[in-house]
Design a protein around this motif. Structure first.
Motif, mmCIF file in Angstrom:
data_model
loop_
_atom_site.group_PDB
_atom_site.id
_atom_site.type_symbol
_atom_site.label_atom_id
_atom_site.label_comp_id
_atom_site.label_asym_id
_atom_site.label_seq_id
_atom_site.Cartn_x
_atom_site.Cartn_y
_atom_site.Cartn_z
ATOM 1 N N SER A 1 16.685 -22.109 5.972
ATOM 2 C CA SER A 1 16.206 -22.169 5.080
ATOM 3 C C SER A 1 16.946 -21.734 3.777
ATOM 4 O O SER A 1 17.470 -21.702 2.967
ATOM 5 C CB SER A 1 15.222 -20.413 5.192
ATOM 6 N N ARG A 2 18.176 -21.031 3.866
ATOM 7 C CA ARG A 2 19.723 -20.891 3.966
ATOM 8 C C ARG A 2 19.833 -22.774 3.586
ATOM 9 O O ARG A 2 20.586 -22.544 2.327
ATOM 10 C CB ARG A 2 20.606 -20.206 4.120
ATOM 11 N N VAL B 1 26.550 -21.309 5.446
ATOM 12 C CA VAL B 1 25.758 -22.251 6.249
ATOM 13 C C VAL B 1 26.704 -23.355 5.433
ATOM 14 O O VAL B 1 26.451 -24.535 7.066
ATOM 15 C CB VAL B 1 24.759 -21.899 6.459
ATOM 16 N N ARG C 1 17.628 -23.771 0.618
ATOM 17 C CA ARG C 1 17.756 -23.153 -0.419
ATOM 18 C C ARG C 1 19.540 -24.191 -0.768
ATOM 19 O O ARG C 1 19.289 -24.001 -2.772
ATOM 20 C CB ARG C 1 17.885 -22.008 -0.606
ATOM 21 N N ALA C 2 20.255 -23.983 -0.584
ATOM 22 C CA ALA C 2 21.414 -24.254 -0.722
ATOM 23 C C ALA C 2 21.430 -25.978 -1.539
ATOM 24 O O ALA C 2 22.750 -25.794 -2.474
ATOM 25 C CB ALA C 2 22.422 -23.858 0.223
ATOM 26 N N THR D 1 16.178 -18.755 9.821
ATOM 27 C CA THR D 1 17.797 -18.181 9.354
ATOM 28 C C THR D 1 18.270 -19.429 7.839
ATOM 29 O O THR D 1 18.510 -19.783 6.611
ATOM 30 C CB THR D 1 17.648 -17.054 9.452
ATOM 31 N N VAL D 2 18.682 -20.433 9.155
ATOM 32 C CA VAL D 2 20.101 -21.152 8.981
ATOM 33 C C VAL D 2 19.417 -22.928 8.375
ATOM 34 O O VAL D 2 19.894 -22.423 7.063
ATOM 35 C CB VAL D 2 20.890 -22.014 10.213
ATOM 36 N N LEU E 1 26.693 -20.412 -4.782
ATOM 37 C CA LEU E 1 26.646 -20.087 -4.206
ATOM 38 C C LEU E 1 26.344 -18.881 -3.690
ATOM 39 O O LEU E 1 27.158 -18.220 -3.173
ATOM 40 C CB LEU E 1 26.373 -20.641 -2.980
ATOM 41 N N TYR F 1 21.805 -26.772 13.723
ATOM 42 C CA TYR F 1 21.867 -25.544 13.240
ATOM 43 C C TYR F 1 21.793 -24.950 14.611
ATOM 44 O O TYR F 1 22.243 -23.539 14.031
ATOM 45 C CB TYR F 1 20.465 -26.315 12.868
ATOM 46 N N GLU G 1 25.897 -16.020 1.669
ATOM 47 C CA GLU G 1 24.958 -16.111 3.023
ATOM 48 C C GLU G 1 25.439 -18.276 3.070
ATOM 49 O O GLU G 1 25.387 -18.485 4.311
ATOM 50 C CB GLU G 1 23.865 -15.626 3.510
ATOM 51 N N GLN G 2 24.446 -18.789 2.399
ATOM 52 C CA GLN G 2 24.278 -20.432 1.965
ATOM 53 C C GLN G 2 25.809 -20.681 2.124
ATOM 54 O O GLN G 2 25.475 -22.179 2.348
ATOM 55 C CB GLN G 2 23.549 -20.676 0.673
ATOM 56 N N ARG G 3 26.379 -20.783 1.718
ATOM 57 C CA ARG G 3 28.127 -21.035 1.196
ATOM 58 C C ARG G 3 28.798 -21.140 2.666
ATOM 59 O O ARG G 3 29.056 -22.367 3.087
ATOM 60 C CB ARG G 3 29.018 -20.621 0.253
#
Length: 143
Positions: A126-127, A99, A130-131, A123-124, A92, A110, A95-97
């Protein structure tokens, strides 16, 4: 959280010590109405970012000693699962890791995650979405 950020037990131990030293020496800015763990997690993340910057200026370690620890302790299946999850997490973006670590591993809300990272709640969300999609694709439908 430190192990999620660093990926290594010894680095995680050092990181926790640095973050707690900072927290104890800088206790004045902490608000009693704020969550202490979120405040310390922010220091932990910042300490790790400082370490990453320092490492780019130094030579890299190619085979850290801790990579061989605990081999054979877990059942083979559990070890394979753990390695799969670790590999998927490593794949990942940072940024995703972060979150995933704050929300899914450490259990921060969140809003708390957004405060620690200094980003909007959207943003939290959406990340994290996606993660989750990436992790589910990497780990299969049973994830």
């Amino acid at each position: 959280m430190a192990r999620t950020l660093t990926g290594h037990a010894f680095d995680a131990d050092d990181l926790v010590q640095i973050a707690l030293e900072r927290a104890l020496s800088r206790a004045d800015p902490w608000r009693p109405d704020a969550r202490l763990d979120a405040w310390v997690f922010g220091m932990l993340r910042n300490a790790w970012l400082d370490e990453l910057r320092a490492r780019t200026r130094r030579s890299r370690v190619f085979a850290p000693e801790e990579a061989g620890e605990r081999i054979g302790e877990m059942a083979l299946e559990r070890q394979a699962d753990a390695m799969s999850v670790q590999a998927a997490m490593a794949g990942l973006p940072e940024e995703q890791r972060e979150v995933v670590a704050f929300v899914l591993v450490e259990g921060l809300s969140y809003r708390e995650t957004a405060e620690v990272l200094g980003i909007p709640i959207g943003t939290v969300t959406s990340r994290l979405a996606r993660a989750r999609t990436t992790l589910q694709a990497a780990l299969g439908e049973d994830a």
